[in-house]
Structures are given as C-alpha cells and as structure tokens.
Scaffold this motif. Sequence first.
Motif, PDB file in Angstrom:
ATOM      1  N   LYS A 176       0.876  -1.162   0.000  1.00  0.00           N
ATOM      2  CA  LYS A 176       0.000   0.000   0.000  1.00  0.00           C
ATOM      3  C   LYS A 176       0.915   1.213   0.000  1.00  0.00           C
ATOM      4  O   LYS A 176       1.502   1.568   1.022  1.00  0.00           O
ATOM      5  N   ALA A 177       1.050   1.835  -1.150  1.00  0.00           N
ATOM      6  CA  ALA A 177       2.066   2.856  -1.365  1.00  0.00           C
ATOM      7  C   ALA A 177       1.481   4.237  -1.119  1.00  0.00           C
ATOM      8  O   ALA A 177       0.616   4.700  -1.868  1.00  0.00           O
ATOM      9  N   GLU A 178       1.959   4.901  -0.079  1.00  0.00           N
ATOM     10  CA  GLU A 178       1.515   6.269   0.187  1.00  0.00           C
ATOM     11  C   GLU A 178       2.646   7.121   0.735  1.00  0.00           C
ATOM     12  O   GLU A 178       2.470   7.906   1.669  1.00  0.00           O
ATOM     13  N   TRP A 180       5.433  10.134  -0.137  1.00  0.00           N
ATOM     14  CA  TRP A 180       5.222  11.389  -0.851  1.00  0.00           C
ATOM     15  C   TRP A 180       6.551  12.122  -0.910  1.00  0.00           C
ATOM     16  O   TRP A 180       7.105  12.437   0.137  1.00  0.00           O
ATOM     17  N   GLN A 182       5.729  10.209  -4.567  1.00  0.00           N
ATOM     18  CA  GLN A 182       5.441   8.801  -4.779  1.00  0.00           C
ATOM     19  C   GLN A 182       5.850   8.291  -6.157  1.00  0.00           C
ATOM     20  O   GLN A 182       6.240   7.155  -6.304  1.00  0.00           O
ATOM     21  N   LEU A 186       7.590   4.618  -7.209  1.00  0.00           N
ATOM     22  CA  LEU A 186       6.876   3.563  -7.939  1.00  0.00           C
ATOM     23  C   LEU A 186       7.708   3.057  -9.110  1.00  0.00           C
ATOM     24  O   LEU A 186       7.835   1.844  -9.331  1.00  0.00           O
ATOM     25  N   THR A 205      -2.157   2.373  -4.534  1.00  0.00           N
ATOM     26  CA  THR A 205      -1.693   3.660  -4.035  1.00  0.00           C
ATOM     27  C   THR A 205      -2.766   4.360  -3.211  1.00  0.00           C
ATOM     28  O   THR A 205      -3.943   4.045  -3.279  1.00  0.00           O
ATOM     29  N   GLU A 215      -0.109   7.826 -11.421  1.00  0.00           N
ATOM     30  CA  GLU A 215       0.365   6.590 -10.782  1.00  0.00           C
ATOM     31  C   GLU A 215       0.208   5.338 -11.651  1.00  0.00           C
ATOM     32  O   GLU A 215       1.121   4.501 -11.679  1.00  0.00           O
ATOM     33  N   SER A 220       1.414   1.477 -10.789  1.00  0.00           N
ATOM     34  CA  SER A 220       0.439   1.068  -9.778  1.00  0.00           C
ATOM     35  C   SER A 220      -0.603   0.147 -10.400  1.00  0.00           C
ATOM     36  O   SER A 220      -0.881   0.202 -11.604  1.00  0.00           O
ATOM     37  N   ALA A 223      -5.907   1.607  -6.629  1.00  0.00           N
ATOM     38  CA  ALA A 223      -5.903   2.515  -5.482  1.00  0.00           C
ATOM     39  C   ALA A 223      -6.475   1.846  -4.245  1.00  0.00           C
ATOM     40  O   ALA A 223      -7.402   1.046  -4.329  1.00  0.00           O
ATOM     41  N   THR A 225      -7.521   3.784  -1.037  1.00  0.00           N
ATOM     42  CA  THR A 225      -7.563   5.085  -0.391  1.00  0.00           C
ATOM     43  C   THR A 225      -8.989   5.435  -0.010  1.00  0.00           C
ATOM     44  O   THR A 225      -9.934   4.756  -0.402  1.00  0.00           O
TER      45      THR A 225
END
Length: 318
Positions: A176-178, A180, A182, A186, A205, A215, A220, A223, A225
């Motif tokens: 879970k890529a968050e 910043w 970003q 990636l 993401t 993204e 990615s 999402a 989020t």
Amino acid sequence: MNAQPKPVAELGFNTATKGVYPIAATPFNPDQSVDWDSLDRLTDFYEASGATGITILGILGEAGKLDPEESREIAARVIRRTRLPIVVGVSNPSFTAMGRLAKESMDLGAAGVMIAGHAALRSDEQIAAHFRSAVDAIGPDTPWALQDYPLTLSVVLSVPMIARIMTEHPSCVMLKAEDWPQLEKLSTIRSWQKDGKMPAFSILTANGGLFLDFEPERGSDGAMTGYAFPDALVEMDALHRRGERDAAHDLFDAHLPMIRMEQQAGVGLAVRKYLLMRRGAIACDIQRKPGTALTAQGRSEIDYLLERLARKDARARL
C-alpha cells in the motif's frame, strides 16, 4: 456471531490484485457508539461504487479508538455483508493483539490483513525485526499488505528495505504505497522487479488519490484510499487501464479540488465523513473522541465545491 468463510477463489487478494479497495470509515452515533446500520449502508455504498474490495480498520477507520471487541464485530459485520474481498488493518504495537485480530478476521472470512510500522522504529534493523515479529504473530500463511505511510507513521521504508521485507516474507502480497513524493518511488520499485531485485507484488496507491492521474503509468495496479467518491476512483482506474489517458485526466481534474480539500491535515477525516454523510452513505459525520469537526464555513465551502463538481460529474448532485 459466526460468518461462513468465503471460497479462496473469490477473495482476490494476491500478488496480481488490481482495482480499487476503498479504505472504509467507521461510522459513529452522536453518543460515540458504533453506528451499525450506517456500517451496513457504507459497505453497500462501496460495493455499489464498483470497488474491487474494501479495506477496514485503517487509520481513516479510527481503528486506534476502537476496543478489541468492536474491531472484531466490525470485521465480522462487513465480511458477512458483502462478497467483496475484505482486508483488515491489524497494525498494533502489541503483537499479541495483532495476531489475535488477524486470526479472528481470517477465520471470519477476510481475504488478508494490512500491517504498518510504528513511530518507535528508526533503523532498518528495527524495521526488519518488527515485520518478522508481525509475520510470526499473524502466521506465515496469512496474506498481508505492507503499508508505506511515512508522513503519518514516521517509518521510512526505502526501496531496498521494501525489497528486503518482500523477499523475506512471501506472504506479503501487496504494497500500500503512500509515500510522498510517490511517482519516482513507484518507477524504481517496478524497475527493481524487472531486474529481478525483488519479487512480484501488487501495488495499490493512497494519499487520497492525489496522484492518481499519473500513478498507473508509473506501475500502480490501482488505489487503496479513502476518497469519498470511490466510484470516481473506479472510473479513473478503468479509463487508465483502457488507455483513455485524456479522459482519465479530465475526470481527475474535475475531482482535484475536492481531493485536495480532503487532504488537509487535521480536518481531512472530518471532510471525508461529511461528504459520506452528504452522499447518504452514513447517517452522521461525527468522529470518536478525540476528533475534529468542521465549522459552518468549512461545510459551506465543501457544499460549494460539490455544486461545482456536479457540473462535470453527476455523482456530486446531492
């Protein structure tokens, strides 16, 4: 309360997972109790939005304000309510508590769990040791997502550190890529995978969708989020996957002012809950204490943005 576990084939949470997994809010009544009817309605809302799955008991879900029985009951209720794969946030400084919630959730039929580090972790060795202990606690066969969120959690996961965690723990199927910024991160991760420096895994993401315009082009898979228009995120993702770049950016540009409004430090969750309430997904936008509340002017500004957004996206006509 017993839930029938879902067939493995239906869970859809693995290294090839793609799509949109909204991070669910936890609705509360004015007396601070969990609003179970709104939880059902919110689950239906996410499913109707076209979500691939749902992630519950994350930071946005105010997991740290829930007692263990409430967390288990929320997991059980959401899992029973939908056939979508459910990922349960189990992060906890106590590995005993983490392991218990993970086991209970998986027994109830969850697709997997999500784990983050905590602010006391500083060195790479401390981080590596934390996730080894976490995997010991949840069991090596439990699929899990690694949450990389240094802005809030203060845990810095470099690309080499992510590679180490993913290599040591094959049960970690998703990032879970968050972080910043970003985008470059990636690209670096996908480059390392292409060169055989780290195994394959899904990347979803976050950051409220703030960088969802680019993204997908950086690697990615979708999402994970909490933006209060998950149906718009689903459409953006689908447009990107079909190669309709301009249409995806047009939709993103229409939603960007609202996405930005949600990303305000301190009141972001208040904005999201107000929007979810306006959209009919929950009855009340209250947070469990301690929490923030919007002023009358803040609500008026969101209402104004909704009116403007509705000119381009009918989903905002409330």
